[in-house]
Design a protein around this motif. Structure first.
Motif, PDB file in Angstrom:
ATOM      1  N   THR A   1       0.855  -1.190   0.000  1.00  0.00           N
ATOM      2  CA  THR A   1       0.000   0.000   0.000  1.00  0.00           C
ATOM      3  C   THR A   1       0.888   1.235   0.000  1.00  0.00           C
ATOM      4  OG1 THR A   1      -1.786  -1.106   1.192  1.00  0.00           O
ATOM      5  CG2 THR A   1      -1.788   1.300   1.210  1.00  0.00           C
ATOM      6  N   GLU A   2       0.618   2.136  -0.935  1.00  0.00           N
ATOM      7  CA  GLU A   2       1.335   3.415  -0.995  1.00  0.00           C
ATOM      8  C   GLU A   2       0.343   4.481  -1.414  1.00  0.00           C
ATOM      9  OE1 GLU A   2       5.401   3.668  -2.714  1.00  0.00           O
ATOM     10  OE2 GLU A   2       4.562   5.305  -3.927  1.00  0.00           O
ATOM     11  N   GLY A   3       0.262   5.553  -0.631  1.00  0.00           N
ATOM     12  CA  GLY A   3      -0.765   6.549  -0.903  1.00  0.00           C
ATOM     13  C   GLY A   3      -2.127   5.898  -0.816  1.00  0.00           C
ATOM     14  N   SER A   4      -2.941   6.073  -1.842  1.00  0.00           N
ATOM     15  CA  SER A   4      -4.279   5.489  -1.861  1.00  0.00           C
ATOM     16  C   SER A   4      -4.345   4.194  -2.652  1.00  0.00           C
ATOM     17  CB  SER A   4      -5.267   6.496  -2.469  1.00  0.00           C
ATOM     18  OG  SER A   4      -4.921   6.781  -3.816  1.00  0.00           O
ATOM     19  N   ILE A   5      -3.186   3.667  -3.068  1.00  0.00           N
ATOM     20  CA  ILE A   5      -3.135   2.513  -3.964  1.00  0.00           C
ATOM     21  C   ILE A   5      -2.682   1.251  -3.228  1.00  0.00           C
ATOM     22  CG2 ILE A   5      -2.076   1.565  -6.045  1.00  0.00           C
ATOM     23  CD1 ILE A   5      -3.989   3.870  -6.584  1.00  0.00           C
ATOM     24  N   THR A   6      -3.411   0.163  -3.466  1.00  0.00           N
ATOM     25  CA  THR A   6      -2.997  -1.165  -3.029  1.00  0.00           C
ATOM     26  C   THR A   6      -2.583  -1.935  -4.272  1.00  0.00           C
ATOM     27  OG1 THR A   6      -4.523  -1.138  -1.149  1.00  0.00           O
ATOM     28  CG2 THR A   6      -3.701  -3.282  -1.877  1.00  0.00           C
ATOM     29  N   PHE A   7      -1.388  -2.544  -4.242  1.00  0.00           N
ATOM     30  CA  PHE A   7      -0.873  -3.131  -5.483  1.00  0.00           C
ATOM     31  C   PHE A   7       0.062  -4.303  -5.191  1.00  0.00           C
ATOM     32  CE2 PHE A   7       2.125  -0.105  -3.944  1.00  0.00           C
ATOM     33  CZ  PHE A   7       3.391  -0.522  -4.342  1.00  0.00           C
ATOM     34  N   GLU A   8       0.257  -5.120  -6.226  1.00  0.00           N
ATOM     35  CA  GLU A   8       1.236  -6.198  -6.192  1.00  0.00           C
ATOM     36  C   GLU A   8       2.424  -5.797  -7.064  1.00  0.00           C
ATOM     37  OE1 GLU A   8       0.395  -9.622  -8.988  1.00  0.00           O
ATOM     38  OE2 GLU A   8      -1.664  -8.866  -8.705  1.00  0.00           O
ATOM     39  N   ALA A   9       3.589  -6.372  -6.779  1.00  0.00           N
ATOM     40  CA  ALA A   9       4.777  -6.017  -7.554  1.00  0.00           C
ATOM     41  C   ALA A   9       5.586  -7.235  -7.986  1.00  0.00           C
ATOM     42  CB  ALA A   9       5.667  -5.079  -6.747  1.00  0.00           C
ATOM     43  N   THR A  10       5.147  -8.434  -7.623  1.00  0.00           N
ATOM     44  CA  THR A  10       5.871  -9.644  -8.006  1.00  0.00           C
ATOM     45  C   THR A  10       5.860  -9.792  -9.525  1.00  0.00           C
ATOM     46  OG1 THR A  10       5.191 -10.719  -5.949  1.00  0.00           O
ATOM     47  CG2 THR A  10       6.029 -12.134  -7.714  1.00  0.00           C
ATOM     48  N   GLY A  11       7.068  -9.841 -10.120  1.00  0.00           N
ATOM     49  CA  GLY A  11       7.169  -9.915 -11.575  1.00  0.00           C
ATOM     50  C   GLY A  11       7.418  -8.570 -12.224  1.00  0.00           C
ATOM     51  N   ALA A  12       7.424  -7.512 -11.411  1.00  0.00           N
ATOM     52  CA  ALA A  12       7.682  -6.164 -11.939  1.00  0.00           C
ATOM     53  C   ALA A  12       8.562  -5.411 -10.945  1.00  0.00           C
ATOM     54  CB  ALA A  12       6.374  -5.413 -12.156  1.00  0.00           C
ATOM     55  N   PHE A  13       9.396  -4.527 -11.453  1.00  0.00           N
ATOM     56  CA  PHE A  13      10.303  -3.790 -10.579  1.00  0.00           C
ATOM     57  C   PHE A  13       9.523  -2.824  -9.691  1.00  0.00           C
ATOM     58  CE2 PHE A  13      13.026  -0.127  -9.645  1.00  0.00           C
ATOM     59  CZ  PHE A  13      14.078  -0.763  -9.020  1.00  0.00           C
ATOM     60  N   PHE A  14       9.914  -2.773  -8.424  1.00  0.00           N
ATOM     61  CA  PHE A  14       9.316  -1.823  -7.479  1.00  0.00           C
ATOM     62  C   PHE A  14      10.348  -1.474  -6.428  1.00  0.00           C
ATOM     63  CE2 PHE A  14       7.173  -1.538  -3.224  1.00  0.00           C
ATOM     64  CZ  PHE A  14       6.748  -0.219  -3.369  1.00  0.00           C
ATOM     65  N   ASN A  15      10.596  -0.170  -6.250  1.00  0.00           N
ATOM     66  CA  ASN A  15      11.561   0.302  -5.260  1.00  0.00           C
ATOM     67  C   ASN A  15      10.835   1.111  -4.193  1.00  0.00           C
ATOM     68  OD1 ASN A  15      13.668   1.302  -3.765  1.00  0.00           O
ATOM     69  ND2 ASN A  15      14.788   2.189  -5.490  1.00  0.00           N
TER      70      ASN A  15
END
Length: 356
Positions: free
Chosen positions: A5-19
């Motif tokens: 969760t960041e800001g108002s967004i809940t998201f997945e990042a497995t398989g994509a770059f996320f820092n």
């Protein structure tokens, strides 16, 4: 599957770059996008899509395009957009191809490493705004000299003010690329935080605007012995320092014009739900004196063999003598001023005597 969760967004990042360390960068990006009233936005290198999704959800931007060349990242983005019930356009293209095919009001480049391979296409595609992140600070700031020259077509120097050196090298490249296309540039916010340089540029169409921007390009003459520097509009052979008579080194071409727009930055402070650290960075940027580079307080005191006093006392003394002076966000030890190095040294000596 792990959800973030960041800001108002809940998201997945497995398989994509996320820092996750870049959240502050994205927080400020959302605030700037909202303050500028941007209605069309391209997140050119989206990965998980978190940057563009936050712009869509929190800045109220009507048309947001998320793009990535990696099909795995695109699938992650699709799920994240659906999860947050957003109406974003999903694109699976090479970023340069997309930016040569279409135009966007605002383009955001946040690559892994150098943005240099994308700035030319982004300059062609951006109608009004171009936002750029560069995480390759070693080449930009002069630590990896040959790499910096190759990527940014400029000579950086590793100096006490290397953080601002890197920012102005990046701005210089962007201004030159835009000028080739008869576009000018106006920096609205530039900050160097942690391991990256981040800048927000207004793009202005027309040959006259391009010519004006090119007038803000120049060079820097630096003395490694005493630490003084001079700005140059035209390149000349390596010279002699006017203060200590040592040979100087040249950096550039780089941007010598304004890098902050206090009015826009103040609007971003109001528009965004920002952390105390983000607010401090923006507030300091808005108050910075409009001069290239800064002096390192402790470095100068070490050369003078005196004990550093309070920076605020030094700034106050400089102002009382008629000079411009301020702190800088680039470093807590930095002093921005239009005073010469000998004038600053005199103030530091006087301040040291008073504190004895």
């Amino acid at each position: 599957m792990t959800l973030h969760t960041e800001g108002s967004i809940t998201f997945e990042a497995t398989g994509a770059f996320f820092n996750p360390r870049m959240q502050l960068n994205r927080d400020i990006g959302v605030a700037m996008t909202k303050a500028l009233g941007i209605s069309e936005y391209l997140d050119a290198l989206s990965a998980s899509g978190i940057r563009g999704m936050r712009v869509a959800a929190e800045a109220g931007t009507e048309k947001v395009t998320l793009n990535d060349f990696d099909p795995r990242a695109v699938q992650v983005m699709r799920r994240n957009v659906a999860r947050n019930q957003l109406d974003c356009i999903i694109s699976e293209k090479n970023a340069n191809v997309l930016m040569h095919q279409e135009h966007f009001q605002a383009i955001d480049l946040d690559p892994f490493g150098s943005p240099s391979p994308y700035i030319s296409a982004a300059s062609r595609s951006a109608r009004s705004y171009l936002f750029i992140t560069a995480t390759d600070t070693a080449p930009l700031c002069g630590a990896h000299l040959k790499s910096g020259i190759r990527k940014y077509m400029a000579v950086p120097l590793c100096t006490d003010y290397h953080r601002e050196m890197g920012a102005r090298i990046l701005l210089g490249l962007a201004a030159r690329e835009l000028a080739r296309l008869d576009k000018g540039t106006e920096p609205l916010l530039t900050h160097v935080t942690d391991h990256y340089v981040r800048t927000y540029l207004r793009v202005i169409k027309g040959a006259e605007a391009a010519d004006r921007s090119l007038q803000s390009l120049g060079y820097l003459e630096h003395c490694n012995r005493c630490g003084s520097f001079e700005t140059l509009r035209l390149l000349h052979p390596v010279g002699i320092c006017r203060h200590c008579r040592s040979r100087t080194a040249l950096a550039g071409p780089l941007w010598l014009g304004k890098i902050q727009d206090p009015d826009v930055i103040t609007s971003a402070l109001v528009a965004g739900d920002l952390s105390p650290r983000a607010k401090k960075i923006l507030s300091t940027c808005a108050k910075e004196v409009d001069v290239p580079m800064y002096y390192d307080h402790h470095s100068i005191c070490e050369k003078l063999r005196i004990t550093p006093g309070k920076i605020e006392d030094v700034i106050s003394r400089l102002r009382s003598l008629g000079h411009q002076a301020s702190r800088t966000h680039f470093t807590g030890l930095g002093i921005k001023t239009n005073a010469t190095l000998p004038q600053l040294e005199e103030v530091l000596r006087d301040n040291n005597i008073e504190n004895l």
